[in-house]
Write an enzyme that holds these catalytic residues in place. Structure first.
Site, PDB file in Angstrom:
ATOM      1  N   GLY A   1       0.771  -1.233   0.000  1.00 45.18           N
ATOM      2  CA  GLY A   1       0.000   0.000   0.000  1.00 45.18           C
ATOM      3  C   GLY A   1       0.802   1.282   0.000  1.00 45.18           C
ATOM      4  O   GLY A   1       0.253   2.358  -0.285  1.00 45.18           O
ATOM      5  N   ASP A   2       2.111   1.219   0.321  1.00 40.94           N
ATOM      6  CA  ASP A   2       2.974   2.408   0.291  1.00 40.94           C
ATOM      7  C   ASP A   2       4.372   1.968  -0.132  1.00 40.94           C
ATOM      8  O   ASP A   2       5.367   2.287   0.514  1.00 40.94           O
ATOM      9  CB  ASP A   2       2.999   3.081   1.668  1.00 40.94           C
ATOM     10  CG  ASP A   2       3.663   4.460   1.641  1.00 40.94           C
ATOM     11  OD1 ASP A   2       3.868   5.005   0.537  1.00 40.94           O
ATOM     12  OD2 ASP A   2       3.989   4.978   2.726  1.00 40.94           O
ATOM     13  N   LEU A   3       4.426   1.253  -1.240  1.00 45.23           N
ATOM     14  CA  LEU A   3       5.632   0.523  -1.623  1.00 45.23           C
ATOM     15  C   LEU A   3       6.578   1.376  -2.466  1.00 45.23           C
ATOM     16  O   LEU A   3       6.910   1.033  -3.596  1.00 45.23           O
ATOM     17  CB  LEU A   3       5.254  -0.764  -2.359  1.00 45.23           C
ATOM     18  CG  LEU A   3       6.359  -1.831  -2.450  1.00 45.23           C
ATOM     19  CD1 LEU A   3       6.862  -2.233  -1.090  1.00 45.23           C
ATOM     20  CD2 LEU A   3       5.856  -3.036  -3.231  1.00 45.23           C
TER      21      LEU A   3
ATOM     22  N   ASN B   1      10.752   2.105   1.488  1.00 47.49           N
ATOM     23  CA  ASN B   1      10.127   1.084   2.328  1.00 47.49           C
ATOM     24  C   ASN B   1      10.521  -0.326   1.922  1.00 47.49           C
ATOM     25  O   ASN B   1       9.917  -1.300   2.372  1.00 47.49           O
ATOM     26  CB  ASN B   1       8.597   1.230   2.297  1.00 47.49           C
ATOM     27  CG  ASN B   1       8.142   2.448   3.072  1.00 47.49           C
ATOM     28  OD1 ASN B   1       8.869   2.978   3.906  1.00 47.49           O
ATOM     29  ND2 ASN B   1       6.926   2.915   2.789  1.00 47.49           N
TER      30      ASN B   1
END
Length: 261
Positions: free
Chosen positions: A166-168, A172
Site C-alpha cells: 500500500g505504500d511501496l 520502504n
C-alpha cells in the site's frame, strides 16, 4: 530495552535503535498516543504471512518496536527474488478491498472500510478524501473529479482483492540477507497494480529485474503499464497533502494521462 542510537525523526515520530535485555537489536518508533502503531503492526503481521518483514516485538499506543534489519546493497539476484515474492504476496489475497484495522499512510488516516469493488473503493476511500485535504485550485479539483468519474472505465479487468503493501516506494524496501524486507506498510486488500505503480513512482534499484521476475511468477493484466498513472494519483495526492505544491505538477500530469486513456 536500552536505546543506543538516535536516528532522528519522521512524520513527528522519534526513531531509535536499541538493544533488548537478551541482546537482540531493535528499531523503535515512538510518539504521541495514536492508532497508527497498532495499524502498522497489524499490517506487518499480515504481510509477514507471505513476505519478509521485521518481527513486531512490542506495540502500544505510543510506540512500535521491531526487529532490527541489517541492510546491504541490493543486487540483481535479490531484486529477482523480490519480484517473485511480491507476486506471491499479492496472490495470497485478501478477504475484500480494505482491512479490518484503521488505515494510515504516514500520519494521515486512511479509510479501510470495505468497498463494493476496486474502482469505487479507490475513488471513495483513497482519492476523494485526500483531494478534499489537498487545497488545490478549483480547476485542478475539477480535473481530478473528471478522472475519478472514469475509474470504472480505465481500471482494466476486474481482479480479486490482492494483499498489498500500500505504500511501496523504494524507501520502504530494505535489502538484507539477499532478500527485500518490507517496512512502513499501509497494508490492505487492494489492487496489485497499486504496489507496482508505487515502485515505479520514485524508482527502485534493479526495478526491471523486479518486474521481470514478477511477470514470470504472475503476469499483470494486459495494459497495466498504461494504468500506472491511475494508481499513482492517490500517492501523489498524499504527497501534496504532506509536502505541498511541489508535487502538484506530477499529480496533474498523472490525472491528464488517466483522462487520455
Amino acid at each position: 530495552m536500552r536505546f543506543t542510537d538516535d536516528l532522528g525523526s519522521s512524520h513527528g515520530w522519534r526513531l531509535r535503535r536499541g538493544v533488548l535485555d537478551d541482546g537482540r537489536e531493535v528499531f523503535a518508533k515512538t510518539g504521541a498516543a495514536s492508532e497508527v502503531f497498532a495499524s502498522e503492526a497489524a499490517g506487518l503481521r499480515w504481510l509477514g504471512e507471505a513476505i519478509a518483514v521485521p518481527e513486531v516485538i512490542e506495540v502500544g499506543s505510543d510506540r512500535l518496536v521491531l526487529s532490527w534489519v541489517r541492510q546491504e546493497p541490493p543486487g540483481q539476484a535479490a531484486a529477482e527474488r523480490f519480484g517473485r515474492s511480491l507476486a506471491r504476496l499479492h496472490r495470497s489475497g485478501a478477504p475484500g478491498f480494505g482491512a479490518p484495522w484503521p488505515g494510515f499512510i504516514a500520519e494521515l488516516p486512511m479509510d479501510n472500510a470495505p468497498g463494493p469493488g476496486w474502482p469505487a473503493f479507490y475513488a471513495e476511500r483513497r482519492v476523494l478524501p485526500f483531494l478534499r485535504m489537498a487545497r488545490l485550485p478549483a480547476s485542478d479539483v475539477a480535473l481530478v473529479e473528471r478522472a475519478v468519474e472514469r475509474f470504472g472505465e480505465v481500471a482494466g479487468p476486474a481482479e480479486a482483492p490482492a494483499r498489498i503493501h500500500g505504500d511501496l516506494w523504494s524507501g520502504n524496501v530494505l535489502w538484507s540477507g539477499g532478500d527485500a524486507v518490507l517496512v512502513d506498510p499501509a497494508a490492505h486488500g487492494g489492487h496489485r497494480e497499486t504496489d507496482l505503480a508505487m515502485l515505479d513512482l520514485f524508482g527502485l534499484p534493479y526495478l526491471d529485474r523486479v518486474l521481470g521476475a514478477y511477470r514470470e511468477e504472475w503476469p499483470p493484466a494486459e495494459g497495466w503499464r498504461e494504468r500506472v498513472p491511475l494508481h499513482q494519483i492517490h500517492p501523489l495526492l498524499v504527497h501534496v497533502v504532506l509536502f505541498g505544491g511541489s508535487y502538484r505538477d506530477a499529480l496533474m500530469s498523472a490525472v491528464r494521462r488517466v483522462l487520455a486513456l
